[in-house]
Design a protein around this motif. Structure first.
Motif, PDB file in Angstrom:
ATOM      1  N   CYS A 197       8.410  -6.672  -8.496  1.00  0.00           N
ATOM      2  CA  CYS A 197       7.511  -7.006  -7.394  1.00  0.00           C
ATOM      3  C   CYS A 197       6.564  -5.847  -7.077  1.00  0.00           C
ATOM      4  O   CYS A 197       5.390  -6.061  -6.753  1.00  0.00           O
ATOM      5  N   LEU A 198       7.060  -4.609  -7.181  1.00  0.00           N
ATOM      6  CA  LEU A 198       6.184  -3.454  -7.001  1.00  0.00           C
ATOM      7  C   LEU A 198       5.043  -3.485  -8.007  1.00  0.00           C
ATOM      8  O   LEU A 198       3.880  -3.242  -7.666  1.00  0.00           O
ATOM      9  N   GLN A 199       5.396  -3.780  -9.256  1.00  0.00           N
ATOM     10  CA  GLN A 199       4.387  -3.820 -10.317  1.00  0.00           C
ATOM     11  C   GLN A 199       3.387  -4.951 -10.086  1.00  0.00           C
ATOM     12  O   GLN A 199       2.173  -4.761 -10.224  1.00  0.00           O
ATOM     13  N   LEU A 200       3.891  -6.137  -9.725  1.00  0.00           N
ATOM     14  CA  LEU A 200       3.009  -7.279  -9.487  1.00  0.00           C
ATOM     15  C   LEU A 200       2.052  -7.016  -8.336  1.00  0.00           C
ATOM     16  O   LEU A 200       0.884  -7.421  -8.377  1.00  0.00           O
ATOM     17  N   ALA A 201       2.534  -6.330  -7.298  1.00  0.00           N
ATOM     18  CA  ALA A 201       1.711  -6.079  -6.113  1.00  0.00           C
ATOM     19  C   ALA A 201       0.857  -4.827  -6.251  1.00  0.00           C
ATOM     20  O   ALA A 201       0.049  -4.532  -5.361  1.00  0.00           O
ATOM     21  N   GLY A 202       1.043  -4.084  -7.354  1.00  0.00           N
ATOM     22  CA  GLY A 202       0.262  -2.869  -7.543  1.00  0.00           C
ATOM     23  C   GLY A 202       0.613  -1.758  -6.574  1.00  0.00           C
ATOM     24  O   GLY A 202      -0.240  -0.942  -6.207  1.00  0.00           O
ATOM     25  N   LYS A 203       1.872  -1.704  -6.155  1.00  0.00           N
ATOM     26  CA  LYS A 203       2.324  -0.677  -5.212  1.00  0.00           C
ATOM     27  C   LYS A 203       2.911   0.506  -5.987  1.00  0.00           C
ATOM     28  O   LYS A 203       3.724   0.314  -6.885  1.00  0.00           O
ATOM     29  N   GLN A 204       2.503   1.713  -5.627  1.00  0.00           N
ATOM     30  CA  GLN A 204       2.979   2.921  -6.282  1.00  0.00           C
ATOM     31  C   GLN A 204       3.885   3.713  -5.332  1.00  0.00           C
ATOM     32  O   GLN A 204       3.451   4.132  -4.262  1.00  0.00           O
ATOM     33  N   LEU A 205       5.136   3.893  -5.721  1.00  0.00           N
ATOM     34  CA  LEU A 205       6.070   4.709  -4.961  1.00  0.00           C
ATOM     35  C   LEU A 205       6.475   5.923  -5.787  1.00  0.00           C
ATOM     36  O   LEU A 205       6.524   5.856  -7.018  1.00  0.00           O
ATOM     37  N   SER A 206       6.774   7.001  -5.108  1.00  0.00           N
ATOM     38  CA  SER A 206       7.307   8.165  -5.812  1.00  0.00           C
ATOM     39  C   SER A 206       8.725   7.860  -6.271  1.00  0.00           C
ATOM     40  O   SER A 206       9.349   6.878  -5.812  1.00  0.00           O
ATOM     41  N   GLY A 207       9.253   8.668  -7.177  1.00  0.00           N
ATOM     42  CA  GLY A 207      10.611   8.446  -7.656  1.00  0.00           C
ATOM     43  C   GLY A 207      11.630   8.468  -6.543  1.00  0.00           C
ATOM     44  O   GLY A 207      12.550   7.638  -6.497  1.00  0.00           O
ATOM     45  N   ARG A 208      11.494   9.382  -5.604  1.00  0.00           N
ATOM     46  CA  ARG A 208      12.430   9.485  -4.489  1.00  0.00           C
ATOM     47  C   ARG A 208      12.285   8.289  -3.546  1.00  0.00           C
ATOM     48  O   ARG A 208      13.275   7.747  -3.060  1.00  0.00           O
ATOM     49  N   GLU A 209      11.039   7.846  -3.276  1.00  0.00           N
ATOM     50  CA  GLU A 209      10.818   6.692  -2.408  1.00  0.00           C
ATOM     51  C   GLU A 209      11.427   5.423  -3.016  1.00  0.00           C
ATOM     52  O   GLU A 209      12.051   4.619  -2.318  1.00  0.00           O
ATOM     53  N   ARG A 210      11.253   5.271  -4.311  1.00  0.00           N
ATOM     54  CA  ARG A 210      11.813   4.104  -5.008  1.00  0.00           C
ATOM     55  C   ARG A 210      13.341   4.144  -4.959  1.00  0.00           C
ATOM     56  O   ARG A 210      13.997   3.119  -4.750  1.00  0.00           O
ATOM     57  N   LEU A 211      13.917   5.325  -5.153  1.00  0.00           N
ATOM     58  CA  LEU A 211      15.367   5.479  -5.099  1.00  0.00           C
ATOM     59  C   LEU A 211      15.906   5.117  -3.718  1.00  0.00           C
ATOM     60  O   LEU A 211      16.941   4.445  -3.605  1.00  0.00           O
ATOM     61  N   SER A 235      15.335  13.645   6.040  1.00  0.00           N
ATOM     62  CA  SER A 235      14.497  13.455   4.847  1.00  0.00           C
ATOM     63  C   SER A 235      14.591  12.024   4.343  1.00  0.00           C
ATOM     64  O   SER A 235      13.602  11.435   3.892  1.00  0.00           O
ATOM     65  N   VAL A 236      15.789  11.466   4.409  1.00  0.00           N
ATOM     66  CA  VAL A 236      15.968  10.067   3.992  1.00  0.00           C
ATOM     67  C   VAL A 236      15.069   9.158   4.826  1.00  0.00           C
ATOM     68  O   VAL A 236      14.367   8.289   4.287  1.00  0.00           O
ATOM     69  N   ARG A 237      15.089   9.357   6.142  1.00  0.00           N
ATOM     70  CA  ARG A 237      14.267   8.528   7.024  1.00  0.00           C
ATOM     71  C   ARG A 237      12.776   8.719   6.741  1.00  0.00           C
ATOM     72  O   ARG A 237      11.995   7.758   6.799  1.00  0.00           O
ATOM     73  N   THR A 238      12.374   9.942   6.406  1.00  0.00           N
ATOM     74  CA  THR A 238      10.965  10.210   6.094  1.00  0.00           C
ATOM     75  C   THR A 238      10.547   9.472   4.837  1.00  0.00           C
ATOM     76  O   THR A 238       9.497   8.804   4.805  1.00  0.00           O
ATOM     77  N   TYR A 239      11.354   9.575   3.765  1.00  0.00           N
ATOM     78  CA  TYR A 239      11.043   8.859   2.521  1.00  0.00           C
ATOM     79  C   TYR A 239      11.042   7.349   2.747  1.00  0.00           C
ATOM     80  O   TYR A 239      10.203   6.619   2.208  1.00  0.00           O
ATOM     81  N   MET A 240      11.991   6.889   3.554  1.00  0.00           N
ATOM     82  CA  MET A 240      12.098   5.462   3.831  1.00  0.00           C
ATOM     83  C   MET A 240      10.846   4.964   4.552  1.00  0.00           C
ATOM     84  O   MET A 240      10.275   3.921   4.189  1.00  0.00           O
ATOM     85  N   GLU A 241      10.416   5.685   5.563  1.00  0.00           N
ATOM     86  CA  GLU A 241       9.223   5.299   6.320  1.00  0.00           C
ATOM     87  C   GLU A 241       7.977   5.306   5.449  1.00  0.00           C
ATOM     88  O   GLU A 241       7.124   4.416   5.558  1.00  0.00           O
ATOM     89  N   ARG A 242       7.867   6.315   4.579  1.00  0.00           N
ATOM     90  CA  ARG A 242       6.713   6.381   3.675  1.00  0.00           C
ATOM     91  C   ARG A 242       6.699   5.185   2.726  1.00  0.00           C
ATOM     92  O   ARG A 242       5.646   4.563   2.502  1.00  0.00           O
ATOM     93  N   ALA A 243       7.857   4.878   2.155  1.00  0.00           N
ATOM     94  CA  ALA A 243       7.937   3.773   1.201  1.00  0.00           C
ATOM     95  C   ALA A 243       7.608   2.439   1.865  1.00  0.00           C
ATOM     96  O   ALA A 243       6.811   1.646   1.339  1.00  0.00           O
ATOM     97  N   LEU A 244       8.201   2.194   3.017  1.00  0.00           N
ATOM     98  CA  LEU A 244       7.951   0.934   3.712  1.00  0.00           C
ATOM     99  C   LEU A 244       6.493   0.819   4.141  1.00  0.00           C
ATOM    100  O   LEU A 244       5.904  -0.267   4.089  1.00  0.00           O
ATOM    101  N   ALA A 245       5.892   1.948   4.548  1.00  0.00           N
ATOM    102  CA  ALA A 245       4.485   1.932   4.958  1.00  0.00           C
ATOM    103  C   ALA A 245       3.585   1.598   3.771  1.00  0.00           C
ATOM    104  O   ALA A 245       2.608   0.853   3.911  1.00  0.00           O
ATOM    105  N   LYS A 246       3.889   2.150   2.597  1.00  0.00           N
ATOM    106  CA  LYS A 246       3.092   1.854   1.403  1.00  0.00           C
ATOM    107  C   LYS A 246       3.184   0.374   1.036  1.00  0.00           C
ATOM    108  O   LYS A 246       2.199  -0.234   0.591  1.00  0.00           O
ATOM    109  N   ILE A 247       4.357  -0.197   1.213  1.00  0.00           N
ATOM    110  CA  ILE A 247       4.551  -1.612   0.878  1.00  0.00           C
ATOM    111  C   ILE A 247       3.963  -2.517   1.959  1.00  0.00           C
ATOM    112  O   ILE A 247       3.503  -3.626   1.678  1.00  0.00           O
TER     113      ILE A 247
END
Length: 273
Positions: A197-211, A235-247
């Motif tokens: 779904c990330l690929q289909l939507a063209g969303k780019q996450l860092s390795g840590r954000e994806r993890l 740090s977990v919450r920061t990565y989580m917020e960044r990932a969700l915001a990108k999506i």
């Protein structure tokens, strides 16, 4: 009218027990002879505690029919998680109490507000006729679905399906003994679906954000993720917020819903017959 099965069909089913051909042949017979209006079928095995009759485990034996295989596999993977099938009290009460083969009809008009519920709500699956039976410590369930826009099962059709229980339940039990479940409790299917779904939507996450997203989808808490990845909870919450915001979502529940929406949007249109 007594339901019968041709000898060559019965022989083919018996001969194919434990193989992929069994599923194909069973669907061909059910859809072609027993219920031509059927759209899809799934076979599940529930393990019951022999003393308390409580359900301890669920195995997905197989599925077949006209529904999208990828989406079906994901939906069943989600259902197999404890937070899904253990909440299905309407079905579990039958699983816990069944002694003799029986039939259960479900209208499937209300769905739980979960990832599994959203997938089923957006699928073509409609009314469901489930055949139940037990052997030793297991209860076997074969669900036959109608398309949402297909007329309901008639009394005659339900009677015809009910007559197959004594033939089908021992077959399912023997097939389960000779084969392995088609879906394991692993989360791999869900994680692969998310990456697609990330690929289909063209969303780019860092390795840590994806993890971090993978861990969220597996139901891990922030402290568990922090310990596993060896970073602080902050740090977990920061990565989580960044990932969700990108999506473009704000919670795990919305993340599940986003995956379903992306898959629906990019699914190829059905071919015209």
């Amino acid at each position: 009218m007594q339901q019968t099965i041709a000898l060559d069909t019965a022989g083919g089913l018996l001969q194919s027990l434990g193989t992929a051909q069994f599923t194909t042949r069973l669907w061909s017979w059910l859809h072609g002879v027993v219920d031509p209006s059927s759209y899809h079928m799934t076979a599940l095995r529930f393990r019951r505690d022999s003393q308390q009759q409580a359900v301890e485990q669920l195995d997905v034996l197989f599925f077949a029919g006209n529904a999208d295989p990828e989406e079906t596999r994901l939906a069943l993977s989600l259902y197999q998680q404890d937070m899904e099938w253990k909440q299905d009290r309407q079905l579990l009460q039958f699983i816990e109490q069944v002694q003799d083969p029986q039939l259960v009809l479900s209208r499937n008009e209300v769905y739980p507000p979960t990832a599994y519920g959203r997938m089923i709500a957006q699928s073509p699956l409609g009314e469901e006729c489930s055949l139940l039976g037990c052997e030793t410590d297991y209860v076997y369930l074969l669900s036959i679905f109608r398309n949402r826009h297909t007329p309901s099962f008639t009394l005659g059709e339900l009677s015809r399906l009910r007559q197959t229980c004594h033939f089908l339940i021992p077959l399912l039990a023997r097939h389960a003994q000779l084969s392995t479940p088609c879906i394991t409790p692993s989360q791999d299917t869900l994680l692969q679906y998310f990456d697609r779904c990330l690929q289909l939507a063209g969303k780019q996450l860092s390795g840590r954000e994806r993890l971090i997203c993978h861990a969220m989808l597996q139901g891990w808490s922030v402290p568990q993720i922090a310990e596993h990845v060896s970073i602080s909870q902050c740090s977990v919450r920061t990565y989580m917020e960044r990932a969700l915001a990108k999506i473009g979502v704000t919670s795990k529940s919305e993340l599940f819903a986003w995956c379903v929406t992306v898959e629906q949007r990019h699914r190829p249109p059905a071919a015209m017959s």
